[in-house]
Enzyme design. Structure first.
Site, PDB file in Angstrom:
ATOM      1  N   GLY B  10       0.840  -1.204   0.000  1.00 53.30           N
ATOM      2  CA  GLY B  10       0.000   0.000   0.000  1.00 53.30           C
ATOM      3  C   GLY B  10       0.870   1.246   0.000  1.00 53.30           C
ATOM      4  N   SER B  16       3.601   6.708   0.902  1.00 53.65           N
ATOM      5  CA  SER B  16       4.469   7.624   0.162  1.00 53.65           C
ATOM      6  C   SER B  16       5.276   8.479   1.136  1.00 53.65           C
ATOM      7  CB  SER B  16       3.667   8.478  -0.819  1.00 53.65           C
ATOM      8  OG  SER B  16       2.605   9.113  -0.166  1.00 53.65           O
ATOM      9  N   ARG B  51       4.181   3.923  -9.113  1.00 54.49           N
ATOM     10  CA  ARG B  51       5.393   4.233  -9.890  1.00 54.49           C
ATOM     11  C   ARG B  51       5.716   5.715  -9.857  1.00 54.49           C
ATOM     12  NH1 ARG B  51       3.741   0.215 -13.460  1.00 54.49           N
ATOM     13  NH2 ARG B  51       4.957  -1.686 -13.087  1.00 54.49           N
ATOM     14  N   VAL B 132      -0.969   4.171  16.975  1.00 58.52           N
ATOM     15  CA  VAL B 132      -1.554   5.025  18.010  1.00 58.52           C
ATOM     16  C   VAL B 132      -0.893   6.401  17.999  1.00 58.52           C
ATOM     17  CG1 VAL B 132      -2.030   5.284  20.478  1.00 58.52           C
ATOM     18  CG2 VAL B 132      -1.984   3.003  19.470  1.00 58.52           C
ATOM     19  N   ILE B 136       3.698  10.609  17.500  1.00 54.69           N
ATOM     20  CA  ILE B 136       4.088  10.647  18.914  1.00 54.69           C
ATOM     21  C   ILE B 136       4.586   9.256  19.320  1.00 54.69           C
ATOM     22  CG2 ILE B 136       3.337  11.155  21.268  1.00 54.69           C
ATOM     23  CD1 ILE B 136       0.899  12.614  20.044  1.00 54.69           C
ATOM     24  N   GLY B 187     -10.523  18.551   4.779  1.00 53.80           N
ATOM     25  CA  GLY B 187      -9.748  17.304   4.751  1.00 53.80           C
ATOM     26  C   GLY B 187      -9.430  16.747   6.129  1.00 53.80           C
ATOM     27  N   ASP B 201     -12.442   4.628  16.134  1.00 51.46           N
ATOM     28  CA  ASP B 201     -10.990   4.740  15.922  1.00 51.46           C
ATOM     29  C   ASP B 201     -10.266   4.970  17.247  1.00 51.46           C
ATOM     30  OD1 ASP B 201      -8.572   5.338  14.119  1.00 51.46           O
ATOM     31  OD2 ASP B 201      -8.748   7.177  15.304  1.00 51.46           O
ATOM     32  N   LYS B 205      -7.427   2.480  19.431  1.00 51.19           N
ATOM     33  CA  LYS B 205      -6.144   2.929  19.982  1.00 51.19           C
ATOM     34  C   LYS B 205      -6.108   2.755  21.502  1.00 51.19           C
ATOM     35  CE  LYS B 205      -5.749   6.209  16.175  1.00 51.19           C
ATOM     36  NZ  LYS B 205      -6.196   7.560  15.734  1.00 51.19           N
TER      37      LYS B 205
END
Lengths: 441, 441
Positions: B10, B16, B51, B132, B136, B187, B201, B205
């Site tokens: 991935g 990236s 790529r 998590v 940090i 975003g 979520d 954690k």
């Protein structure tokens, strides 16, 4: 597997904390470490006191060399402090093939290069989490947690005594001398508080963080060190009105292609930053890395059990690492021996920072223009300005007033020159007060 | 020594970032790690995009199994997410003898026990610092930095989306729905924000931190999960007037001899605590240990390079540890396999916490007495009280008002019973709003 055998050199505040926490949390620590960790020998000149702390199964001696000479001891914990006998003992322990855990920032900031080299040559570990910011695992964060990063800068409240004093001065509007006495009475300041209030202790810690962050040798002798003894309640108040707090910060910065800044001094910090809100004897370190951005680590920077927490974390690391090959270990200063850069510490004239200036001036036309022109001629630009009413400053009918200026970043050399010119202006009636300022964003 | 060969599964945002930071800081990372770390293979369904990110020397494939099957790959970095194919691939990578680094909190919170056991049986590492609080280094702090401590409790802002929304709601007095839309536009929130705003979520954690702190298996299915969707701007305002902020906290607490609390819900926190001042999408985790006291860790909890910072820290750890014996490594969940306790997660009725109650009541004599008596009969004591003028709440001539109560700690079961009785009082005119409160001192 047989427990790791630990010898303590010195069983004062931190030593007894270490013994107590190791004993109390024995089961939990072993569940994590995979091996028991036992203090089996203690050296302290006051053998009587030592015996009161440890149980009868621990051997108490007056001579630290007996601990080092004992072949059963795997790790020596040095809690004597200072550069004198502590240095000799640490080097002797290394020579005897012992791993060393120490809380001694003074020793490592000054003689670290020699000690780390001796340890690497001998293949033993010197661990020192407790040397910076007490129980906060900041050495581990810098050496391991942020290892992906090109660290850009670090700024920390790394001396609890001075932070307690500054907090009290601000909250209660009191002057330095008054608060120092109170801090001594409460046990937040020592009888001889010089190392704390003059910034030396913070500089030791900043030196260690600087070496780890940038992969350079420890260079305490190059650090700029300024304490809080000359700080006036007035300036704390004016800073507050401008949205800033004054903290004693240990600062180290990478200056690409030039060198490293390493300095301790009172610093204005925007009041909205978390670090500006760290009060009392607490510590906090802000680390900025190119990938992670800004991170902060907060906790107790001193005290028996918080410091013991760091000493024991080191003992567990040593327990795990002691049996693995030396070249797989985390390097003492984060970067491998032979991979250190000799990036120098910049002279203070080359440091770049913002400034707070307080000028006692004659309350007459044209003063502000002359001051502003002098700064502009030196290429220093003004970020904010506060002019007090003469009456407020000097009482009714006063002909003097205070002019407070915050500047944008400037080179310290340029500021020194500009300040000299400002001081020479006839309208400037008293020595100019100057405090550095960092935005930390 | 030949560089460690890494295969990425991935290559979206975090992938990236990982590739870019590893490439950019290559020299510095190698100076620390003592060995090069190279991404040599990437699997992504979108081979075209992959790529564009990596250089021509990196092999790009669409099938993740090609990476796992490649005998040259030492470490597999799983950045696919979710419980589905990610689980299969992680288990296959382990079976193939690869070390695994993952940012997948959902996978580990639900299937961690199975995955860590497979890794331990095979003698490989599964590292998950990025799972998590993003950049940090909180996993390292909990597993290693605070290893001396009996951890008492952890409370964290560990979801940036919800903290951004709560910060905006407070600062601008806006309602949840309005701010969510803005967060999506900026975003900070995803198109389908359910996992974030419903607290799932954060619960993933908190589950991981709970297991590491207390040496218990991951127990996501026992976590209490409550999001922020029902939070009203009114309650944020009233909390503020009482000196509190409302944050979505992931909380886990040791309850001696009883079990562990594990819960995510909106929580009142005293405004003067550092964590109450963590704004926008930033994360912070407060950890309380018996030796160290209260510590706090702050930074970016998400984003390409902050998360990459954690992934790469794991890669460096794996690089160092890969060649040392398995039993010297830091255990996946801090405590050794076979040394885990089966301390259970307490049912929500047994949780002990403070409460904020908002009652819409008739503005008439005796209401306050009836409410206070009901609470007192249930053994719940009042810490603070705020009664609004009827005119302020309902406009001029209003016959209704708001009664806001802060309680001291009480058992949730007792509070449920008391709340039902309060709700049945004729003077209580609308459903009671209840939010939990923690002092975190």
């Amino acid at each position: 597997m047989k427990p790791i055998q630990v010898g303590l050199l010195g069983i004062g505040t931190v030593g007894s904390g270490t013994y107590n926490v190791l004993t109390r949390n024995q089961e939990e620590i072993q569940r994590r470490a995979g091996r028991g960790i036992e203090v089996t020998m203690v050296a302290d000149l006051d053998t009587e006191r030592a015996r009161q702390v440890v149980g009868p199964q621990v051997k108490v001696v007056a001579d630290a060399r007996e601990v080092i000479a004992n072949p059963d001891i795997d790790v020596v914990v040095e809690l004597i402090g200072g550069y004198g006998v502590a240095k000799t003992l640490v080097l002797e322990a290394i020579a005897a093939g012992k791993h060393v855990v120490t809380a001694n920032k003074a020793l490592l900031a000054v003689h670290g290069s020699e000690i780390f080299k001796a340890a690497d040559d001998k293949g033993v570990i010197v661990a020192f989490e407790a040397a910076v910011a007490g129980g906060i695992p900041i050495i581990k964060a810098l050496r391991e947690g942020l290892t992906a990063n090109r660290i850009q800068w670090i700024a920390g409240i790394i001396n609890g005594t001075t932070n307690f004093i500054l907090s009290e001065m601000r909250e209660r509007g009191l002057d330095f001398d008054v608060v120092l006495k109170e801090a001594q009475r409460l046990g937040y300041a020592e009888a001889d508080p010089t190392f704390d209030i003059e910034g030396v202790d913070a500089a030791h810690k900043a030196t260690l963080m600087s070496a780890i962050a940038f992969g350079i040798p420890v260079q305490f002798d190059k650090a700029y060190v300024e304490g809080i003894t000359k700080l006036a309640a007035t300036d704390i108040k004016y800073a507050e009105q401008l949205g800033y707090r004054i903290k004693l910060l240990g600062i180290t910065k990478r200056r690409e292609g030039e060198g490293v800044e390493l300095r301790v001094h009172p610093t204005l910090v925007p009041a909205k930053r978390l670090i500006a809100n760290v009060e009392g004897p607490m510590n906090a370190v802000v680390v900025n890395g190119d990938a992670v951005g800004t991170t902060l680590y907060y906790g107790k920077g001193a005290g028996s059990e918080p410091t013991a927490s760091a000493v024991i974390a080191d003992l567990v690391d040593v327990t795990r690492l002691a049996t693995s090959e030396a070249h797989h270990r985390v390097p003492h200063l984060a970067f491998r021996q032979g991979q250190m850069h000799d990036m120098g510490v910049l002279p203070m004239d080359d440091v770049v920072t913002g400034y707070y200036l307080r000028l006692r001036v004659a309350d007459e036309a044209g003063v502000l223009a002359r001051v502003a022109t002098t700064l502009a001629d030196a290429g220093i630009s003004v970020d904010a300005l506060l002019q007090r009413e003469a009456d407020e400053v000097g009482g009714e009918g006063s002909t003097q007033t205070d002019l407070i200026i915050l500047t944008h970043d400037a080179r310290e050399g340029a500021m020194n020159a500009a300040q000299a010119k400002l001081q020479a202006l006839p309208s400037v009636l008293a020595p100019i007060v100057r405090i550095r300022k960092e935005e930390l964003n």
